[in-house]
Design a protein around this motif. Structure first.
Motif, PDB file in Angstrom:
ATOM      1  N   GLU A   1       0.642  -1.427  -0.013  1.00  0.00           N
ATOM      2  CA  GLU A   1       0.048   0.194   0.010  1.00  0.00           C
ATOM      3  C   GLU A   1       1.097   1.026   0.091  1.00  0.00           C
ATOM      4  OE1 GLU A   1      -2.591   0.135   3.352  1.00  0.00           O
ATOM      5  OE2 GLU A   1      -3.493  -1.976   2.263  1.00  0.00           O
TER       6      GLU A   1
ATOM      7  N   ASP B   1      -0.947  -1.022  -5.791  1.00  0.00           N
ATOM      8  CA  ASP B   1      -1.274   0.082  -5.055  1.00  0.00           C
ATOM      9  C   ASP B   1      -1.102   1.562  -6.312  1.00  0.00           C
ATOM     10  OD1 ASP B   1      -3.073   1.668  -4.055  1.00  0.00           O
ATOM     11  OD2 ASP B   1      -1.723   1.691  -2.070  1.00  0.00           O
TER      12      ASP B   1
ATOM     13  N   THR C   1       1.276  -5.636   3.452  1.00  0.00           N
ATOM     14  CA  THR C   1       0.892  -5.561   5.072  1.00  0.00           C
ATOM     15  C   THR C   1       0.481  -7.343   5.104  1.00  0.00           C
ATOM     16  OG1 THR C   1      -1.021  -5.822   2.781  1.00  0.00           O
ATOM     17  CG2 THR C   1      -1.077  -3.375   4.102  1.00  0.00           C
TER      18      THR C   1
END
Length: 232
Positions: free
Chosen positions: A139, A220, A164
């Motif tokens: 992210e 992302d 993550t």
């Protein structure tokens, strides 16, 4: 460090092999216990598991010499066979860290298996996981820029990227302004955030302009509008 040739089915008979290895020095056929003269105690304090298949598994152990004088031993990392080893001299009544590792095999499915750190007097075992795919994503966000900049100056974009998942991942992060103008390939450990800058030299335009820049990776992207002051 030696590359693993296989991982499937490992651990079968490992308890017996560990006992045999630990007792080999005194011919007892099993791990030494109740030795009044002391010895070197072994304790695994951490690993970097889980790791992705093909990555290096790292194991840190702590050795404690409970006997007298300096005790020299070869300490082995065992995963069904010895995959790494180091000979160390541990002073009396001291804690001695040791790092062992090996490159896991690029298996086709997730596997879980025991690894052990084995000395002449003692051993310790830990179950580890090797994953075929990352179990999380990157992210990212644009944290800041140095815009507005003068035409022809370098525009710098500060990026924050977080992993993550529970295994380290490697991806290329790109700075785009109509096309890719800068990029950096980063490896981020599990559950960590890294910050770094991407940059490019703007065109010497004659009038003020505003345009979007995008930072992106496989998972992302983020966009920010920036300004460039013209030369006129």
């Amino acid at each position: 460090m030696r590359r693993r040739t296989y991982l499937t089915g490992i651990g079968t008979g490992l308890g017996l092999s560990l006992a045999t290895l630990a007792g080999a020095a005194d011919g007892s056929g099993g791990a030494a216990s109740g030795d009044q003269s002391g010895g070197v105690d072994v304790s695994i304090v951490r690993t970097n598991a889980p790791v992705r298949a093909g990555d290096v598994l790292e194991v840190r152990a702590e050795l404690t010499n409970t006997g007298g004088g300096i005790d020299e031993q070869t300490i082995r990392l065992v995963a069904d066979e010895t995959v790494d080893s180091e000979t160390v001299s541990v002073p009396h009544d001291e804690y001695w860290p040791i790092d062992l590792s090996y490159e896991t095999h690029p298996v086709g499915q997730d596997v879980q298996f025991p690894v052990a750190v084995v000395g002449d007097d003692d051993s310790d075992e830990r179950t580890v996981d090797v994953l075929t795919e990352a179990d999380g994503s990157f992210e990212l966000e644009i944290a800041e820029t140095n815009a507005p900049v003068a035409a022809g100056d370098v525009l710098r974009v500060r990026v924050r990227v977080g992993n993550t998942g529970s295994v380290a991942q490697t991806q290329t992060v790109r700075l785009e302004a109509g096309e890719t103008v800068d990029s950096e390939t980063v490896t981020i450990p599990a559950d960590e955030v890294h910050s770094f800058s991407l940059a490019y030299e703007t065109y010497p335009v004659g009038r003020d302009v505003r345009f979007p820049v995008t930072v992106s990776c496989d998972d992302d992207s983020d966009q920010r509008e920036v300004g460039v002051s013209g030369t006129n």
